[in-house]
Design a protein around this motif. Structure first.
Motif, PDB file in Angstrom:
ATOM      1  N   ASN A  35       4.766   0.817   0.726  1.00 58.21           N
ATOM      2  CA  ASN A  35       4.775   1.573   1.823  1.00 58.21           C
ATOM      3  C   ASN A  35       6.126   2.399   1.324  1.00 58.21           C
ATOM      4  O   ASN A  35       6.717   3.255   2.533  1.00 58.21           O
ATOM      5  CB  ASN A  35       5.238   0.695   3.253  1.00 58.21           C
ATOM      6  N   ILE A  36       6.344   3.082   0.374  1.00 62.05           N
ATOM      7  CA  ILE A  36       6.885   3.415  -0.096  1.00 62.05           C
ATOM      8  C   ILE A  36       7.027   5.626   0.786  1.00 62.05           C
ATOM      9  O   ILE A  36       8.016   5.546  -0.473  1.00 62.05           O
ATOM     10  CB  ILE A  36       8.391   3.621  -1.782  1.00 62.05           C
ATOM     11  N   GLU A  37       6.044   6.049   0.834  1.00 57.61           N
ATOM     12  CA  GLU A  37       5.508   7.454   1.017  1.00 57.61           C
ATOM     13  C   GLU A  37       6.728   8.031   1.522  1.00 57.61           C
ATOM     14  O   GLU A  37       6.716   9.025   1.600  1.00 57.61           O
ATOM     15  CB  GLU A  37       4.121   8.040   1.205  1.00 57.61           C
TER      16      GLU A  37
ATOM     17  N   ILE B 265      -0.399   3.075  -6.107  1.00 60.75           N
ATOM     18  CA  ILE B 265      -0.690   1.552  -4.985  1.00 60.75           C
ATOM     19  C   ILE B 265       0.071   1.623  -3.814  1.00 60.75           C
ATOM     20  O   ILE B 265       0.764   0.906  -3.107  1.00 60.75           O
ATOM     21  CB  ILE B 265      -0.727   0.291  -5.478  1.00 60.75           C
ATOM     22  N   ASN B 266       1.517   3.026  -3.317  1.00 58.89           N
ATOM     23  CA  ASN B 266       2.551   3.613  -2.342  1.00 58.89           C
ATOM     24  C   ASN B 266       4.085   2.508  -2.756  1.00 58.89           C
ATOM     25  O   ASN B 266       4.210   1.633  -1.962  1.00 58.89           O
ATOM     26  CB  ASN B 266       1.881   3.071  -1.573  1.00 58.89           C
TER      27      ASN B 266
END
Length: 139
Positions: free
Chosen positions: A13-15, A46-47
């Motif tokens: 979940n790095i977005e 793949i975020n």
């Protein structure tokens, strides 16, 4: 035991966090320096980002520290150890690269490698499958 722990940590979940921000965040949490002590590879499809520690640290403690870190939670990111694997796929290889070169490259400790048992080259795809000896034998 932590001798078996992976030197790589996966951040999911790095977005919400820019690459520069992520690197600074990891430096703040670890007290280490990007490039000198660890590398960060982004996998935007793949975020995910993968931090691989060149300097030997207790990655299990680092993951625990990350899960308790306020900023990481604000970004809704999670951290976990990257599973140890015996096989990887290398892509975008230069034309004409040899299996001997790949073997030596992936056995280099500086590149995070270890003893290689097999290299399958796929020149038409510019890729290779590298199989390492049992990861338990690496230290």
């Amino acid at each position: 035991d932590s001798a078996e722990a992976s030197p790589s940590v996966v951040f999911e979940n790095i977005e919400r966090c820019s690459p520069d921000c992520l690197q600074m965040l990891l430096e703040n949490i670890s007290g280490l320096t990007v490039d000198a002590d660890f590398t960060v590879e982004l996998i935007p499809e793949i975020n995910v980002a993968v931090a691989t520690f060149i300097k030997s640290i207790d990655t299990e403690k680092f993951v625990k520290k990350c899960s308790q870190h306020r900023r990481l939670r604000e970004f809704k990111m999670t951290a976990r150890l990257l599973e140890l694997t015996q096989t990887i796929k290398a892509e975008n290889l230069p034309e004409g690269v040899s299996t001997d070169y790949l073997t030596v490259y992936f056995e280099s400790a500086r590149n995070g490698g270890g003893p290689v048992s097999d290299v399958q080259l796929f020149p038409e795809e510019s890729s290779a499958i590298i199989t390492f000896c049992d990861h338990k034998g690496n230290s």
